[in-house]
Design a protein around this motif. Sequence first.
Motif, PDB file in Angstrom:
ATOM      1  N   ASN A 173       0.820  -1.203   0.000  1.00 48.57           N
ATOM      2  CA  ASN A 173       0.000   0.000   0.000  1.00 48.57           C
ATOM      3  C   ASN A 173       0.859   1.261   0.000  1.00 48.57           C
ATOM      4  OD1 ASN A 173      -2.110  -1.862   0.326  1.00 48.57           O
ATOM      5  ND2 ASN A 173      -1.940  -1.754   2.546  1.00 48.57           N
ATOM      6  N   PRO A 174       0.742   2.085  -1.033  1.00 44.86           N
ATOM      7  CA  PRO A 174       1.540   3.306  -1.122  1.00 44.86           C
ATOM      8  C   PRO A 174       1.003   4.393  -0.197  1.00 44.86           C
ATOM      9  CG  PRO A 174       0.055   3.179  -2.990  1.00 44.86           C
ATOM     10  CD  PRO A 174      -0.129   1.900  -2.207  1.00 44.86           C
ATOM     11  N   THR A 175       1.302   4.276   1.087  1.00 39.11           N
ATOM     12  CA  THR A 175       0.757   5.219   2.063  1.00 39.11           C
ATOM     13  C   THR A 175       1.421   6.586   1.942  1.00 39.11           C
ATOM     14  OG1 THR A 175       2.347   4.582   3.776  1.00 39.11           O
ATOM     15  CG2 THR A 175       0.312   3.311   3.646  1.00 39.11           C
ATOM     16  N   LEU A 210       2.053  -3.830   9.367  1.00 45.00           N
ATOM     17  CA  LEU A 210       1.029  -4.834   9.102  1.00 45.00           C
ATOM     18  C   LEU A 210      -0.116  -4.247   8.284  1.00 45.00           C
ATOM     19  CD1 LEU A 210       0.183  -7.781   9.742  1.00 45.00           C
ATOM     20  CD2 LEU A 210      -1.073  -6.874  11.693  1.00 45.00           C
ATOM     21  N   LEU A 211      -0.491  -3.004   8.581  1.00 44.59           N
ATOM     22  CA  LEU A 211      -1.562  -2.348   7.838  1.00 44.59           C
ATOM     23  C   LEU A 211      -1.088  -1.904   6.458  1.00 44.59           C
ATOM     24  CD1 LEU A 211      -3.141  -0.184  10.680  1.00 44.59           C
ATOM     25  CD2 LEU A 211      -3.904  -2.402   9.820  1.00 44.59           C
ATOM     26  N   ALA A 212       0.172  -1.537   6.371  1.00 49.57           N
ATOM     27  CA  ALA A 212       0.721  -1.128   5.079  1.00 49.57           C
ATOM     28  C   ALA A 212       0.849  -2.304   4.116  1.00 49.57           C
ATOM     29  CB  ALA A 212       2.087  -0.462   5.268  1.00 49.57           C
ATOM     30  N   ALA A 213       0.907  -3.510   4.667  1.00 47.31           N
ATOM     31  CA  ALA A 213       1.061  -4.701   3.839  1.00 47.31           C
ATOM     32  C   ALA A 213      -0.266  -5.423   3.585  1.00 47.31           C
ATOM     33  CB  ALA A 213       2.038  -5.669   4.508  1.00 47.31           C
ATOM     34  N   ARG A 214      -1.273  -5.144   4.409  1.00 53.98           N
ATOM     35  CA  ARG A 214      -2.533  -5.886   4.297  1.00 53.98           C
ATOM     36  C   ARG A 214      -3.242  -5.610   2.975  1.00 53.98           C
ATOM     37  NH1 ARG A 214      -7.384  -5.928   3.621  1.00 53.98           N
ATOM     38  NH2 ARG A 214      -7.297  -3.694   3.186  1.00 53.98           N
ATOM     39  N   TRP A 215      -3.812  -6.671   2.398  1.00 54.37           N
ATOM     40  CA  TRP A 215      -4.609  -6.507   1.191  1.00 54.37           C
ATOM     41  C   TRP A 215      -5.596  -7.654   1.100  1.00 54.37           C
ATOM     42  CZ3 TRP A 215      -3.208  -8.918  -3.955  1.00 54.37           C
ATOM     43  CH2 TRP A 215      -2.381 -10.032  -3.798  1.00 54.37           C
ATOM     44  N   ARG A 256      -5.339 -13.608 -11.306  1.00 55.63           N
ATOM     45  CA  ARG A 256      -3.949 -13.183 -11.154  1.00 55.63           C
ATOM     46  C   ARG A 256      -3.800 -11.705 -11.502  1.00 55.63           C
ATOM     47  NH1 ARG A 256       0.428 -16.627 -11.696  1.00 55.63           N
ATOM     48  NH2 ARG A 256       1.191 -15.476 -13.511  1.00 55.63           N
ATOM     49  N   GLN A 257      -4.430 -11.276 -12.585  1.00 55.84           N
ATOM     50  CA  GLN A 257      -4.345  -9.882 -13.005  1.00 55.84           C
ATOM     51  C   GLN A 257      -5.050  -8.955 -12.023  1.00 55.84           C
ATOM     52  OE1 GLN A 257      -5.744  -9.530 -17.036  1.00 55.84           O
ATOM     53  NE2 GLN A 257      -4.097 -10.806 -17.883  1.00 55.84           N
ATOM     54  N   ALA A 258      -6.189  -9.405 -11.515  1.00 54.37           N
ATOM     55  CA  ALA A 258      -6.917  -8.583 -10.543  1.00 54.37           C
ATOM     56  C   ALA A 258      -6.096  -8.395  -9.274  1.00 54.37           C
ATOM     57  CB  ALA A 258      -8.256  -9.225 -10.217  1.00 54.37           C
ATOM     58  N   ASP A 259      -5.438  -9.461  -8.823  1.00 58.03           N
ATOM     59  CA  ASP A 259      -4.628  -9.373  -7.614  1.00 58.03           C
ATOM     60  C   ASP A 259      -3.393  -8.502  -7.819  1.00 58.03           C
ATOM     61  OD1 ASP A 259      -6.347 -10.923  -6.136  1.00 58.03           O
ATOM     62  OD2 ASP A 259      -5.161 -12.756  -6.266  1.00 58.03           O
ATOM     63  N   ALA A 260      -2.907  -8.423  -9.054  1.00 58.26           N
ATOM     64  CA  ALA A 260      -1.696  -7.657  -9.339  1.00 58.26           C
ATOM     65  C   ALA A 260      -1.978  -6.181  -9.609  1.00 58.26           C
ATOM     66  CB  ALA A 260      -0.968  -8.259 -10.543  1.00 58.26           C
ATOM     67  N   ALA A 261      -3.248  -5.809  -9.675  1.00 62.03           N
ATOM     68  CA  ALA A 261      -3.602  -4.419  -9.995  1.00 62.03           C
ATOM     69  C   ALA A 261      -3.096  -3.462  -8.920  1.00 62.03           C
ATOM     70  CB  ALA A 261      -5.115  -4.295 -10.134  1.00 62.03           C
ATOM     71  N   GLU A 262      -2.812  -2.237  -9.332  1.00 60.66           N
ATOM     72  CA  GLU A 262      -2.331  -1.221  -8.398  1.00 60.66           C
ATOM     73  C   GLU A 262      -3.386  -0.915  -7.350  1.00 60.66           C
ATOM     74  OE1 GLU A 262      -0.747   3.442  -8.458  1.00 60.66           O
ATOM     75  OE2 GLU A 262      -1.431   2.454 -10.300  1.00 60.66           O
ATOM     76  N   ARG A 263      -2.945  -0.791  -6.108  1.00 57.43           N
ATOM     77  CA  ARG A 263      -3.848  -0.474  -5.011  1.00 57.43           C
ATOM     78  C   ARG A 263      -3.949   1.035  -4.840  1.00 57.43           C
ATOM     79  NH1 ARG A 263      -5.533  -3.867  -1.627  1.00 57.43           N
ATOM     80  NH2 ARG A 263      -5.177  -2.681   0.280  1.00 57.43           N
TER      81      ARG A 263
END
Length: 203
Positions: free
Chosen positions: A16-18, A25-30, A182-189
């Motif tokens: 997550n580009p905070t 942990l929150l910056a990595a959660r998805w 796979r593509q949906a999971d790789a999309a930019e957050r």
Amino acid sequence: MTTSQLQWAEPTEIRNPTSAPIAPLLAARWSPKGFDPTHVLSDEQLTSIVEAARWAPSMQNSQPWRFIVGRRGTETFAKIENGLMAFNQGWTSRASALVVFCRTPVSADGKTLPYADYDLGQAAAHFTVQAAKLGLSLRQMGGANLAAIAESFALPESIAPKSVAALGVYSDDAGSIDEKTRQADAAERTRLPLDELFAVPAE
């Protein structure tokens, strides 16, 4: 059970580009859709996650939440999955477990709980973060026939399903995960910028 029996996961990738520093942990959660179809949710993991949700804050400690958890391959899992919309059934079969978040709108003494939905959301958030601490991912979804799920479990009116989530370990293995997922999971957050989150300017 003691915490020594559990493996705590430290974030290895910040997704997550905070715009300000936050807990790793929150910056990595998805919330992926690609799950490892071989992972088995242990009793220790499940107990730890539900224990975290148990300690969520609630109005007057009313705790208006209940959970239905079904591991992959069980009748409970099948009942939950049968209540999902087709577009969710396409990927949830790989999850380690499916979870139904339910709320109880009336307290033990019969009083209406006006913040029951809000408090259930807090319990779901605790549930999600603890899962992440254990190296698991939770994908929450609204695409479900909640009335059908309630009927399949013969739930009383006092327990109302509000949402469903898939729980498991992320995987992008091309042998078990379809390319669309796979593509949906790789999309930019992305998220709204911070200044759009204040209803009035902060002082």
